[in-house]
Design an enzyme around this catalytic site. Structure first.
Site, PDB file in Angstrom:
ATOM      1  N   GLY A 192       0.801  -1.268  -0.057  1.00  0.00           N
ATOM      2  CA  GLY A 192      -0.177   0.066  -0.135  1.00  0.00           C
ATOM      3  C   GLY A 192       0.630   1.193  -0.118  1.00  0.00           C
ATOM      4  O   GLY A 192       0.449   2.130  -0.577  1.00  0.00           O
ATOM      5  N   PHE A 193       1.965   1.171   0.755  1.00  0.00           N
ATOM      6  CA  PHE A 193       2.818   2.292   0.954  1.00  0.00           C
ATOM      7  C   PHE A 193       2.180   3.664   1.354  1.00  0.00           C
ATOM      8  O   PHE A 193       2.635   4.874   1.111  1.00  0.00           O
ATOM      9  CB  PHE A 193       3.656   2.559  -0.414  1.00  0.00           C
ATOM     10  N   ILE A 195      -0.165  -5.807   5.447  1.00  0.00           N
ATOM     11  CA  ILE A 195      -0.075  -5.227   3.951  1.00  0.00           C
ATOM     12  C   ILE A 195       1.011  -5.901   3.316  1.00  0.00           C
ATOM     13  O   ILE A 195       1.522  -5.219   2.380  1.00  0.00           O
ATOM     14  CB  ILE A 195      -0.203  -3.603   3.949  1.00  0.00           C
ATOM     15  N   GLY A 196       1.410  -6.577   3.940  1.00  0.00           N
ATOM     16  CA  GLY A 196       2.698  -7.586   3.462  1.00  0.00           C
ATOM     17  C   GLY A 196       3.986  -7.577   4.098  1.00  0.00           C
ATOM     18  O   GLY A 196       4.958  -7.786   3.588  1.00  0.00           O
ATOM     19  N   THR A 197       3.944  -6.493   5.189  1.00  0.00           N
ATOM     20  CA  THR A 197       5.141  -6.253   5.717  1.00  0.00           C
ATOM     21  C   THR A 197       5.302  -7.389   7.047  1.00  0.00           C
ATOM     22  O   THR A 197       6.530  -7.553   7.391  1.00  0.00           O
ATOM     23  CB  THR A 197       4.862  -4.913   6.789  1.00  0.00           C
ATOM     24  N   THR A 213      11.611 -10.070   8.953  1.00  0.00           N
ATOM     25  CA  THR A 213      10.679  -9.078   8.301  1.00  0.00           C
ATOM     26  C   THR A 213      11.050  -7.680   8.461  1.00  0.00           C
ATOM     27  O   THR A 213      10.952  -6.874   7.738  1.00  0.00           O
ATOM     28  CB  THR A 213       9.075  -9.368   8.849  1.00  0.00           C
ATOM     29  N   GLN A 237      11.667  -4.655   5.755  1.00  0.00           N
ATOM     30  CA  GLN A 237      11.059  -3.402   5.650  1.00  0.00           C
ATOM     31  C   GLN A 237      12.154  -2.277   5.500  1.00  0.00           C
ATOM     32  O   GLN A 237      11.987  -1.452   4.583  1.00  0.00           O
ATOM     33  CB  GLN A 237      10.648  -3.319   6.938  1.00  0.00           C
ATOM     34  N   GLY A 289       8.175   1.899  15.630  1.00  0.00           N
ATOM     35  CA  GLY A 289       7.866   1.360  14.015  1.00  0.00           C
ATOM     36  C   GLY A 289       8.945   1.221  13.349  1.00  0.00           C
ATOM     37  O   GLY A 289      10.241   1.826  13.471  1.00  0.00           O
ATOM     38  N   GLU A 303       8.632   2.847   7.806  1.00  0.00           N
ATOM     39  CA  GLU A 303       8.999   3.935   6.912  1.00  0.00           C
ATOM     40  C   GLU A 303      10.484   4.429   6.944  1.00  0.00           C
ATOM     41  O   GLU A 303      11.027   5.273   6.095  1.00  0.00           O
ATOM     42  CB  GLU A 303       8.315   5.209   7.241  1.00  0.00           C
TER      43      GLU A 303
HETATM   44 MO1  MOS Z   1       2.606   4.965   5.375  1.00  0.00          MO
HETATM   45  S1  MOS Z   1       2.731   6.496   3.905  1.00  0.00           S
HETATM   46  O1  MOS Z   1       1.974   5.979   6.532  1.00  0.00           O
HETATM   47  O2  MOS Z   1       1.635   3.965   5.055  1.00  0.00           O
END
Ligand code: MOS
Length: 695
Positions: free
Chosen positions: A237-238, A466-468, A591, A595, A659, A662
């Site tokens: 999704g990103f 979401i694939g992560t 994983t 990422q 997290g 990102e």
């Molecule tokens: Mo990230 S751009 O907050 O899914």
């Protein structure tokens, strides 16, 4: 929260994805693949210019085609209950606000018929003058007021005086282009309206089932209980799947027009370039003033961005300059213009990704101006406390990431002179940049734990993978919180039938959902002890005060890149990259590593490849497909390595983790662009760095 989980046994292990075998053998259903009886297929008709009115729709030819079940138009579409969010006001008026907006849709027995019929729908328009080009002096620029969000502008100290006093001043403008999220799985919704039950079900490719449910229920005036959103597996999704978009509304609208039959709608790759968000272009002026030793006295970061007339989304690219480095005098500003363009939205590290490109490129220019090593310059500007709040850092490890990363990469001993290293026809250079991402936590996620007859714990939460790797990481977190093995946990996610959960966005998923799971596990043990009866259960939500407010909680990292630039053709290769990160406890090294790698590939892509060209004549993206929107392939990715500092940050979450989704893309583009400068002596300040710009 300071209570630690007892010595973790599942967390920290490189457990393979629990659903991996199902995915690679085709048994894991993605949204479009849910086996439903008698499906119909939707194909939309999109506007072909950027601004004006639909004056007429002639659907007669389309309707005459065999197998066509309905043609939705602004004239016959259901009137929606709530269109305050104008992105969702699908077919509600004749107004056209951007190129690629839904102006009609066909529903038919097969996807081929739907597509053919969509091509037969005749739409007449009245065109108006449009405005789709962002400039630094655009007359519509305004300061966004973000309600409840961070301030759009900040100022500390005497900025103007400090700029005059600076012994070294770097003052440059950096720009980044429009970029589009391109997850492998397109945005897809299968919608089913059951008239008698008054129930709407969406099989949706989304980063947040509960988020989509809330939006869709409001738009159609339904109770939350009337809407179910299901998303067991999502192909990326990103950020672009972080909220419902217009296609969810259109699919649901079609389903309500044809009760009892599921309506399948998958956007084409080309349609994704108009309808699911994108990263705004940015124009960022960065001013850095330093003394003889390279200590920053003043830092000014002004960012200009665009948004749509339909809905405001501020990217906030200058935020990073509020916490990265010590500088007593500091100003950050954001200005936006609302253009006749599609709605922009989250794209991996919105704000930080473009912002840290500009700041970290400017830091490289300052290092050169001061004659300092770029790693050393950053170390000298390390703030003792958060420059923004004055709070102590929970776990700021930037200097260690830079120093250990530099050692591991083989940074030291380089000749700092640009253009000094040549191997045959190739110019070789290295670059560095810092990375950072705030620890974001969404309160309000709820988890339930139930001890099953089979001696396993069922843990349920309406989260999304979401694939992560969320399936796996949350299972590990639950196992440690319950004191059992990962095999002893049966996780259920991806369905609004499960308890409320926040979106997989802002790198907050594992933190927010994991905290809810830990809280529920503790409640379960408190209530049922260590030998629960089958059927025993508990339910709890993550507390509001999980994150220690007295601390500045951020993740940090450092990127190193080596590039080779061909001296005749300008071809740029990236043979080597190394990323060193600090993200607290790493829940699953396998994983998490993925990422970081994925983030760095996307950052390298931002540096060299990605650029959406909006045609000023019609307002569409001229290169909106994979033939012309370049993303890296295997051959573009060289020896890419990542590592991290062992850590635990219990001020962030009870797992000790922060997290990871990102930070891998943050700063990466600057490391590559800085390396290109080191290789060639050419400073490209507008991304992407393409061969024509370095020759
Ligand atoms: Mo990230 S751009 O907050 O899914």
């Amino acid at each position: 929260m300071t209570e630690t989980t007892s010595q973790p046994r599942a967390m920290g292990r490189p457990l393979a994805r629990l659903e991996g075998a199902d995915k690679v053998t085709g048994r894991a259903p993605y949204a479009y693949e849910h086996a439903l009886e008698d499906p119909l297929y939707l194909h939309p008709v999109l506007s072909t210019f950027a601004r004006g009115r639909v004056t007429g729709v002639d659907a007669s030819e389309a309707e005459a085609l065999e197998g066509v079940r309905a043609v939705l138009t602004p004239g016959n579409a259901e009137r929606l209950a709530d269109t305050e969010d104008r992105e969702f006001a699908v077919l509600q008026s004749d107004e056209v606000a951007f190129h690629g907006q839904f102006v009609a849709a066909v529903v038919a027995d097969t996807p081929e018929t739907a597509r053919q019929a969509a091509g037969l729908v005749r739409v007449d328009y009245e065109r108006s003058q449009h405005d789709v080009v962002l400039t630094v002096d655009h007359e519509g620029l305004y300061r966004p007021e973000s309600e409840g969000g961070p301030a759009s502008d900040t100022e500390q100290g005497e900025v103007e005086e400090a700029l005059e006093r600076a012994e070294f001043l770097v003052d440059h403008t950096y720009s980044t282009p429009t970029e589009h999220n391109n997850p492998m799985e397109p945005h897809t919704t299968v919608a089913l309206w059951e008239e008698e039950a008054g129930r709407l079900t969406l099989y949706d490719s989304t980063q947040g089932v509960h988020v989509v449910r809330a939006s869709v229920a409001a738009v159609f005036g339904l109770e939350l209980e009337q809407v179910r959103v299901v998303a067991p597996h999502v192909g990326g999704g990103f950020g672009s799947k972080g909220e419902a978009h217009a296609h969810d509304v259109l699919a649901a609208m079609a389903a309500r027009a044809l009760p009892g039959r599921p309506v399948k709608f998958a956007l084409t790759r080309q349609q994704m370039f108009c309808l699911v968000g994108y990263r705004t272009p940015t124009i960022q002026r960065v001013r850095l003033g330093a003394d003889r030793e390279g200590r920053l006295g003043v830092l000014v970061h002004d960012s200009v961005e665009q948004t749509s007339t339909v809905k405001e989304f501020p990217e906030q690219s200058a935020m990073c300059s509020r916490w990265m480095y010590a500088a007593p005098h500091r100003r950050t500003t954001h200005r936006m213009a609302a253009l006749d363009v599609p709605v922009n939205f989250w794209m991996r590290a919105p704000g930080e990704a473009p912002g840290m490109y500009a700041l970290e490129a400017a830091m490289d220019e300052l290092a050169q101006a001061c004659g300092l090593d770029p790693v050393e310059l950053r170390v000298r500007n390390e703030p003792e406390t958060d420059p923004q709040s004055g709070n102590p850092w929970s776990d700021r490890q930037l200097v260690r990431c830079l120093r250990e990363g530099a050692e591991r990469f083989g940074w030291y001993g380089r000749d700092p002179a640009p253009g000094a290293r040549r191997e045959g026809d190739w110019l070789v250079g290295t670059g560095v940049a810092s990375a950072s991402y705030p620890h974001l936590f969404n309160p309000g996620s709820v988890a339930h734990v139930r001890y099953g007859d089979d001696g396993r714990y069922e843990v349920g939460i309406g989260a999304v993978d979401i694939g992560t790797g969320s399936w796996t990481a949350l299972t590990q977190i639950a196992a440690d919180a319950l004191g059992c093995s990962a095999d002893g946990v049966r996780l259920r996610i991806g369905d609004t039938a499960l308890p409320e959960a926040s979106v997989a966005g802002g790198s907050s998923g594992t933190s927010s959902w994991g905290t809810a799971i830990v809280t529920a596990a503790r409640a379960f043990r408190a209530e049922h002890g260590d030998s629960p009866a089958p059927g025993a259960s508990a339910r709890a939500s993550a507390a509001q005060d999980t994150v220690d407010e007295g601390y500045a909680v951020y993740s940090f990292g450092a990127h190193f890149a080596e590039v080779r630039v061909h001296s005749y053709t300008g071809e740029i290769r990236v043979p080597r990259m190394f990323g060193m990160f600090s993200v607290g406890r790493v829940v699953n090294p396998r994983t998490v590593r993925s990422q970081f790698l994925g983030g760095m590939v996307m950052g390298m892509s931002m540096a060299l490849h990605e650029e959406s060209f909006r045609d000023p004549r019609y307002g569409h993206i001229a290169n909106g497909d994979f033939a012309e929107y370049h993303v890296p392939t295997n051959a573009d990715v060289g020896d890419l390595r990542v590592d991290w500092l062992e850590g635990e940050d219990l001020r962030a979450t009870p797992m000790g983790s922060r997290g990871v989704g990102e930070i891998g893309i943050v700063g990466t583009a600057a490391a590559v662009a800085n390396a290109v400068h080191h290789a060639t002596g050419v400073r490209v300040r507008d991304l992407p760095v393409t061969p024509d710009k370095v020759l």
